[in-house]
Design an enzyme around this catalytic site. Structure first.
Site, PDB file in Angstrom:
ATOM      1  N   LYS A   1      39.811  35.825  38.179  1.00 37.92           N
ATOM      2  CA  LYS A   1      39.060  36.180  39.390  1.00 37.92           C
ATOM      3  C   LYS A   1      39.074  37.692  39.625  1.00 37.92           C
ATOM      4  CE  LYS A   1      41.756  33.693  42.043  1.00 37.92           C
ATOM      5  NZ  LYS A   1      42.756  33.190  41.069  1.00 37.92           N
TER       6      LYS A   1
ATOM      7  N   ARG B   1      41.153  29.671  50.304  1.00 33.33           N
ATOM      8  CA  ARG B   1      42.068  28.835  49.521  1.00 33.33           C
ATOM      9  C   ARG B   1      42.346  27.516  50.208  1.00 33.33           C
ATOM     10  NH1 ARG B   1      44.507  33.499  46.631  1.00 33.33           N
ATOM     11  NH2 ARG B   1      45.858  32.654  45.035  1.00 33.33           N
TER      12      ARG B   1
ATOM     13  N   ARG C   1      50.527  39.947  31.927  1.00 33.05           N
ATOM     14  CA  ARG C   1      49.706  40.836  32.769  1.00 33.05           C
ATOM     15  C   ARG C   1      50.532  41.990  33.349  1.00 33.05           C
ATOM     16  NH1 ARG C   1      46.853  38.151  37.859  1.00 33.05           N
ATOM     17  NH2 ARG C   1      48.951  37.415  38.276  1.00 33.05           N
TER      18      ARG C   1
ATOM     19  N   ARG D   1      53.944  41.982  38.594  1.00 33.91           N
ATOM     20  CA  ARG D   1      54.115  41.331  39.891  1.00 33.91           C
ATOM     21  C   ARG D   1      55.365  40.458  39.929  1.00 33.91           C
ATOM     22  NH1 ARG D   1      48.212  38.881  41.217  1.00 33.91           N
ATOM     23  NH2 ARG D   1      49.538  37.193  41.956  1.00 33.91           N
TER      24      ARG D   1
ATOM     25  N   ARG E   1      52.333  28.076  42.085  1.00 37.31           N
ATOM     26  CA  ARG E   1      51.018  28.569  42.543  1.00 37.31           C
ATOM     27  C   ARG E   1      49.915  27.637  42.050  1.00 37.31           C
ATOM     28  NH1 ARG E   1      51.765  34.345  40.139  1.00 37.31           N
ATOM     29  NH2 ARG E   1      49.512  34.555  40.375  1.00 37.31           N
TER      30      ARG E   1
HETATM   31  P1  AP5 Z   1      43.301  38.057  36.599  1.00 36.74           P
HETATM   32  O1  AP5 Z   1      41.904  38.559  36.620  1.00 36.74           O
HETATM   33  O2  AP5 Z   1      44.356  38.930  37.203  1.00 36.74           O
HETATM   34  O3  AP5 Z   1      43.377  36.582  37.210  1.00 36.74           O
HETATM   35  P2  AP5 Z   1      43.313  36.083  38.713  1.00 36.74           P
HETATM   36  O4  AP5 Z   1      42.533  34.821  38.708  1.00 36.74           O
HETATM   37  O5  AP5 Z   1      42.856  37.188  39.615  1.00 36.74           O
HETATM   38  O6  AP5 Z   1      44.854  35.739  38.891  1.00 36.74           O
HETATM   39  P3  AP5 Z   1      45.863  36.009  40.081  1.00 36.74           P
HETATM   40  O7  AP5 Z   1      47.227  35.703  39.537  1.00 36.74           O
HETATM   41  O8  AP5 Z   1      45.684  37.376  40.664  1.00 36.74           O
HETATM   42  O9  AP5 Z   1      45.426  34.914  41.052  1.00 36.74           O
HETATM   43  P4  AP5 Z   1      46.211  34.292  42.189  1.00 36.74           P
HETATM   44  O10 AP5 Z   1      45.141  33.553  42.834  1.00 36.74           O
HETATM   45  O11 AP5 Z   1      47.419  33.513  41.841  1.00 36.74           O
HETATM   46  O12 AP5 Z   1      46.846  35.570  42.931  1.00 36.74           O
HETATM   47  P5  AP5 Z   1      46.460  36.341  44.250  1.00 36.74           P
HETATM   48  O13 AP5 Z   1      46.754  37.764  44.045  1.00 36.74           O
HETATM   49  O14 AP5 Z   1      45.115  35.962  44.723  1.00 36.74           O
HETATM   50  O15 AP5 Z   1      43.670  37.749  35.076  1.00 36.74           O
HETATM   51  C1  AP5 Z   1      44.971  37.364  34.686  1.00 36.74           C
HETATM   52  C2  AP5 Z   1      45.306  38.020  33.330  1.00 36.74           C
HETATM   53  O16 AP5 Z   1      44.479  37.439  32.330  1.00 36.74           O
HETATM   54  C3  AP5 Z   1      45.043  39.534  33.278  1.00 36.74           C
HETATM   55  O17 AP5 Z   1      46.028  40.142  32.509  1.00 36.74           O
HETATM   56  C4  AP5 Z   1      43.664  39.663  32.610  1.00 36.74           C
HETATM   57  O18 AP5 Z   1      43.556  40.874  31.883  1.00 36.74           O
HETATM   58  C5  AP5 Z   1      43.662  38.433  31.702  1.00 36.74           C
HETATM   59  N1  AP5 Z   1      42.326  37.844  31.583  1.00 36.74           N
HETATM   60  C6  AP5 Z   1      41.403  37.681  32.575  1.00 36.74           C
HETATM   61  N2  AP5 Z   1      40.293  37.067  32.097  1.00 36.74           N
HETATM   62  C7  AP5 Z   1      40.544  36.814  30.775  1.00 36.74           C
HETATM   63  C8  AP5 Z   1      39.802  36.191  29.717  1.00 36.74           C
HETATM   64  N3  AP5 Z   1      38.558  35.686  29.944  1.00 36.74           N
HETATM   65  N4  AP5 Z   1      40.378  36.107  28.499  1.00 36.74           N
HETATM   66  C9  AP5 Z   1      41.620  36.588  28.275  1.00 36.74           C
HETATM   67  N5  AP5 Z   1      42.381  37.207  29.225  1.00 36.74           N
HETATM   68  C10 AP5 Z   1      41.839  37.310  30.456  1.00 36.74           C
HETATM   69  O19 AP5 Z   1      47.506  35.704  45.298  1.00 36.74           O
HETATM   70  C11 AP5 Z   1      48.890  35.947  45.182  1.00 36.74           C
HETATM   71  C12 AP5 Z   1      49.612  35.253  46.324  1.00 36.74           C
HETATM   72  O20 AP5 Z   1      49.165  35.802  47.593  1.00 36.74           O
HETATM   73  C13 AP5 Z   1      49.364  33.743  46.452  1.00 36.74           C
HETATM   74  O21 AP5 Z   1      50.225  32.983  45.621  1.00 36.74           O
HETATM   75  C14 AP5 Z   1      49.640  33.517  47.959  1.00 36.74           C
HETATM   76  O22 AP5 Z   1      51.025  33.478  48.240  1.00 36.74           O
HETATM   77  C15 AP5 Z   1      49.049  34.776  48.588  1.00 36.74           C
HETATM   78  N6  AP5 Z   1      47.623  34.637  48.962  1.00 36.74           N
HETATM   79  C16 AP5 Z   1      46.588  35.349  48.457  1.00 36.74           C
HETATM   80  N7  AP5 Z   1      45.407  34.954  49.006  1.00 36.74           N
HETATM   81  C17 AP5 Z   1      45.731  33.967  49.888  1.00 36.74           C
HETATM   82  C18 AP5 Z   1      44.943  33.152  50.739  1.00 36.74           C
HETATM   83  N8  AP5 Z   1      43.597  33.265  50.800  1.00 36.74           N
HETATM   84  N9  AP5 Z   1      45.588  32.232  51.515  1.00 36.74           N
HETATM   85  C19 AP5 Z   1      46.938  32.098  51.481  1.00 36.74           C
HETATM   86  N10 AP5 Z   1      47.735  32.837  50.670  1.00 36.74           N
HETATM   87  C20 AP5 Z   1      47.136  33.775  49.875  1.00 36.74           C
END
Ligand code: AP5
Length: 214
Positions: free
Chosen positions: A13, A87, A126, A160, A171
């Site tokens: 994402k 979410r 990552r 992270r 998660r």
């Molecule tokens: P990346 O693009 O970073 O993936 P992502 O889907 O953004 O993963 P996240 O871990 O950031 O998602 P998340 O939803 O768990 O975390 P968030 O920060 O939102 O890609 C991952 C890796 O793969 C990278 O190294 C990239 O280079 C590689 N990659 C990407 N695409 C690829 C491909 N096609 N092929 C190969 N490699 C690839 O949330 C963190 C925490 O915050 C949550 O757990 C929660 O506690 C809180 N939080 C955030 N938002 C909310 C909400 N709305 N409500 C409640 N709690 C929330």
């Protein structure tokens, strides 16, 4: 245009949101990034969110909806990419209200469909630049020069605290229990497009661009 990117942790994402921000001038709205910023600043929201995030659970709907509301007015005429929000069903309804209050609406919901086992490898490898935040991966997207950020030249990188296997699995369970069930809410409005997130970053990006151009 306003779009939501949905998918489990590591689905890509953030990677795709950054591409769209660069290619279309849309504003990336990542609640994960906003919360990590609040934790780093030690703000009251950050103090509340820190332990919840480190446990791999969801922060409260009220907190994240308020964060999005505060930022929404910064999205210019090119619109917003919601990355990691909504979410829960309550957040999806909050987003509809926040957009409607501003005379806007949601155009597309893009679900990145991925193989969960592959995600653990993606997440464990990552890291990002400590200075400009550019995102890398040990195997899939290393910097051009080892240890040096392609964008700003910094040699400091960060990983992270919630990117360990146990927390990632928690998660993913949260995603399946609370986030996947909102897909029907968007499906019934014909907004959902499913994209194979196991393709290369470029191929995923090309498919998303085609959807936005359709
Ligand atoms: P990346 O693009 O970073 O993936 P992502 O889907 O953004 O993963 P996240 O871990 O950031 O998602 P998340 O939803 O768990 O975390 P968030 O920060 O939102 O890609 C991952 C890796 O793969 C990278 O190294 C990239 O280079 C590689 N990659 C990407 N695409 C690829 C491909 N096609 N092929 C190969 N490699 C690839 O949330 C963190 C925490 O915050 C949550 O757990 C929660 O506690 C809180 N939080 C955030 N938002 C909310 C909400 N709305 N409500 C409640 N709690 C929330």
């Amino acid at each position: 245009m306003n779009i939501v990117l949905l998918g489990p942790p590591g689905a890509g994402k953030g990677t795709q949101a950054a591409r769209l921000q660069a290619s279309r001038g849309m504003i990336q709205m990542s609640t994960g990034d906003m919360l990590r910023e609040a934790v780093a600043n030690g703000s009251p929201v950050g103090v509340k969110a820190k332990a919840v995030m480190e446990a791999g659970k969801l922060v409260s709907d009220a907190i994240v909806s308020a964060l999005i509301g505060e930022r929404l007015d910064t999205a210019g005429r090119h619109g917003a990419i919601f990355d990691g929000f909504p979410r829960t069903r309550q957040q999806a309804e909050a987003l509809d209200s926040l957009l409607a209050e501003r005379g806007r609406n949601l155009d597309h919901v893009i679900e990145l469909v991925v193989d969960e086992d592959a995600l653990v490898e993606r997440i464990a490898g990552r890291f990002s630049c400590a200075k400009c935040g550019a995102s890398y991966h040990d195997r899939f997207k290393p910097p051009l020069a080892d240890g040096v950020c392609d964008h700003c030249g910094s040699t400091e990188c960060i990983r992270r605290p919630d990117d360990n296997e146990q927390t990632v699995r928690r998660r993913m369970a949260e995603y399946r229990a609370k986030t996947e069930p909102i897909l029907p809410y968007y499906d019934e409005r014909g907004l959902v497009h499913r994209v194979d997130g196991m393709q290369s970053v470029d191929d995923v990006a090309a498919q998303i661009e085609a959807i936005l151009d359709s």
